[in-house]
Structures are given as structure tokens and as C-alpha cells.
Motif scaffolding. Structure first.
Motif, PDB file in Angstrom:
ATOM      1  N   ALA A 152     -40.918  17.154-103.022  1.00 23.25           N
ATOM      2  CA  ALA A 152     -41.611  18.496-103.041  1.00 23.25           C
ATOM      3  C   ALA A 152     -42.983  18.603-103.612  1.00 23.25           C
ATOM      4  O   ALA A 152     -43.805  19.134-103.047  1.00 23.25           O
ATOM      5  CB  ALA A 152     -40.731  19.707-103.779  1.00 23.25           C
ATOM      6  N   GLU A 153     -43.134  17.911-104.770  1.00 25.83           N
ATOM      7  CA  GLU A 153     -44.299  17.768-105.382  1.00 25.83           C
ATOM      8  C   GLU A 153     -45.215  17.065-104.440  1.00 25.83           C
ATOM      9  O   GLU A 153     -46.444  17.457-104.398  1.00 25.83           O
ATOM     10  CB  GLU A 153     -44.429  17.349-106.881  1.00 25.83           C
TER      11      GLU A 153
ATOM     12  N   GLU B 143     -54.912  18.533 -97.576  1.00 25.64           N
ATOM     13  CA  GLU B 143     -54.968  18.741 -96.144  1.00 25.64           C
ATOM     14  C   GLU B 143     -55.831  20.272 -95.940  1.00 25.64           C
ATOM     15  O   GLU B 143     -56.752  20.422 -95.246  1.00 25.64           O
ATOM     16  CB  GLU B 143     -53.589  19.173 -95.244  1.00 25.64           C
TER      17      GLU B 143
ATOM     18  N   LYS C 289     -45.178  16.650-101.435  1.00 23.75           N
ATOM     19  CA  LYS C 289     -45.501  17.341-100.161  1.00 23.75           C
ATOM     20  C   LYS C 289     -46.319  18.470-100.314  1.00 23.75           C
ATOM     21  O   LYS C 289     -47.460  18.688 -99.670  1.00 23.75           O
ATOM     22  CB  LYS C 289     -44.151  18.045 -99.787  1.00 23.75           C
ATOM     23  N   SER C 290     -46.321  19.174-101.439  1.00 22.10           N
ATOM     24  CA  SER C 290     -47.213  20.233-102.092  1.00 22.10           C
ATOM     25  C   SER C 290     -48.642  19.467-102.313  1.00 22.10           C
ATOM     26  O   SER C 290     -49.807  20.080-101.884  1.00 22.10           O
ATOM     27  CB  SER C 290     -46.901  20.868-103.294  1.00 22.10           C
ATOM     28  N   SER C 291     -48.736  18.324-102.626  1.00 18.73           N
ATOM     29  CA  SER C 291     -50.016  17.505-103.131  1.00 18.73           C
ATOM     30  C   SER C 291     -50.692  17.151-101.869  1.00 18.73           C
ATOM     31  O   SER C 291     -52.015  17.376-101.487  1.00 18.73           O
ATOM     32  CB  SER C 291     -49.755  16.249-103.982  1.00 18.73           C
TER      33      SER C 291
ATOM     34  N   GLU D  22     -50.385  18.820 -98.734  1.00 15.84           N
ATOM     35  CA  GLU D  22     -50.695  20.375 -98.122  1.00 15.84           C
ATOM     36  C   GLU D  22     -51.889  20.573 -98.781  1.00 15.84           C
ATOM     37  O   GLU D  22     -52.749  21.034 -97.924  1.00 15.84           O
ATOM     38  CB  GLU D  22     -49.462  21.056 -98.294  1.00 15.84           C
ATOM     39  N   THR D  23     -52.085  20.478-100.227  1.00 20.19           N
ATOM     40  CA  THR D  23     -53.495  20.830-100.806  1.00 20.19           C
ATOM     41  C   THR D  23     -54.567  20.107-100.408  1.00 20.19           C
ATOM     42  O   THR D  23     -55.699  20.690-100.060  1.00 20.19           O
ATOM     43  CB  THR D  23     -52.984  20.559-102.392  1.00 20.19           C
TER      44      THR D  23
ATOM     45  N   ASP E   8     -36.811  17.265-105.779  1.00 17.19           N
ATOM     46  CA  ASP E   8     -37.945  17.899-106.596  1.00 17.19           C
ATOM     47  C   ASP E   8     -39.164  17.022-106.457  1.00 17.19           C
ATOM     48  O   ASP E   8     -40.353  17.804-106.573  1.00 17.19           O
ATOM     49  CB  ASP E   8     -37.285  18.395-107.878  1.00 17.19           C
TER      50      ASP E   8
END
Length: 169
Positions: A145-146, A155, A148-150, A152-153, A142
Motif C-alpha cells: 500500500a505504501e 504520478e 502504491k501510494s508512492s 500515485e504521488t 501494508d
């Protein structure tokens, strides 16, 4: 376990940098062990496994789609696909829509071979991470996942936007 770049970077390290180096060290160690085991047990490579895994997940991919799926260049994908084709594990055919486009699919032998590789892969990764309690693995999953999300944001914010050309009157 030594961290990548231990003692090489000068000055105080931020927590973010230390985290990145820890992730990089763990990834590098696991990847090296998987590469070695694929070579020793199956006389194959991690890139071949990656291609087979992508094709097992999709019912045929173009070379470009395959390249994007496994995050490598078109040239690298072409070389790996040719090796797998010589082993009769994949089939390459021209697209019925555009003959310039090649579509890659698994053969029956390719599906069987991938199933064997995937079973071993799952066992090896399990062995490497088995000392971590299931709850801790889920929590780490989990948290990553945070991360990865960070990423992607960031990028998405850095991605160039399409230039808007004012209309000529």
C-alpha cells in the motif's frame, strides 16, 4: 526462482530496482498460473474474468468506464465484451440518455458463472500464497500500500497541469 532480467542488466542494481524485479517476477508467475488454470478448468481467459469482476462490482458500466476499471484499451474491452455477449454472460444496451453509449451489465447466467470463477480464483491465489504466514501477508499488504501510494504521488507530481491563460484586458 529466477528474477526477470536475471543477468541481463549490467552494473550494480539498486534496492529499488531489485524490489521492482522481484514484484514483476512474482506477478508474472502468478498471472501465468491463473491464466492456465482459467483455460484448463473453465475454457475462459483472465481478461474475461476481469470484465466479469468489474461488472459484478458495479451495476452496469459504459464501455469507457469498463476500460478504465480494468486498465485496458477500449478496443480490447469491446472484443472481450463481444465474446461474453455471445456466451450470454453479459447484456449490452444503449444508454437511455445517449444512444451512442453502450452500457454493459451481467446477465443472471453471467452472475452465476462469475461466482464460480471467483471461488476458484480465490482458492488458486490462496494456494499460491498459502506458504506465507497470515501476519506476513498482512505486513506485505501494508508495505505494498505504501508502494502504491508512492507511485500515485509521483504520478500526481508528473501530471501536466492545466495551462493557465492570462486574461486579456
Amino acid at each position: 526462482m529466477r528474477e526477470k532480467y536475471d543477468g541481463v542488466l549490467r552494473g550494480p542494481m539498486t534496492t529499488s530496482l531489485r524490489l521492482w524485479l522481484r514484484l514483476l517476477s512474482c506477478t508474472t508467475i502468478i498471472e501465468k498460473r491463473l491464466r492456465r488454470r482459467f483455460a484448463e478448468h473453465f475454457e475462459t481467459t483472465l481478461p474475461r474474468f476481469d470484465v466479469l469482476a468489474a461488472l459484478d462490482h458495479h451495476d452496469g458500466l459504459t464501455m469507457g468506464e469498463l476500460s478504465r476499471e480494468i486498465l485496458v484499451s477500449n478496443g480490447n474491452v469491446t472484443a472481450v465484451v463481444r465474446q461474453l455477449q455471445r456466451q450470454l454472460l453479459v447484456d449490452v444496451r444503449a444508454s437511455p440518455v445517449d444512444r451512442r453509449i453502450s452500457i454493459v451489465t451481467l446477465t443472471a447466467d453471467g452472475r452465476r458463472h462469475f461466482a464460480e470463477l471467483a471461488t476458484a480464483y480465490q482458492q488458486w491465489v490462496g494456494e499460491l500464497l498459502d506458504a506465507i504466514a497470515d501476519d506476513d501477508q498482512r505486513e506485505l499488504f501494508d508495505l505494498l500500500a505504501e508502494v502504491k501510494s508512492s507511485i500515485e504521488t509521483v504520478e500526481a507530481e508528473e501530471a501536466p497541469t492545466a495551462a493557465v491563460t492570462p486574461a486579456r484586458v
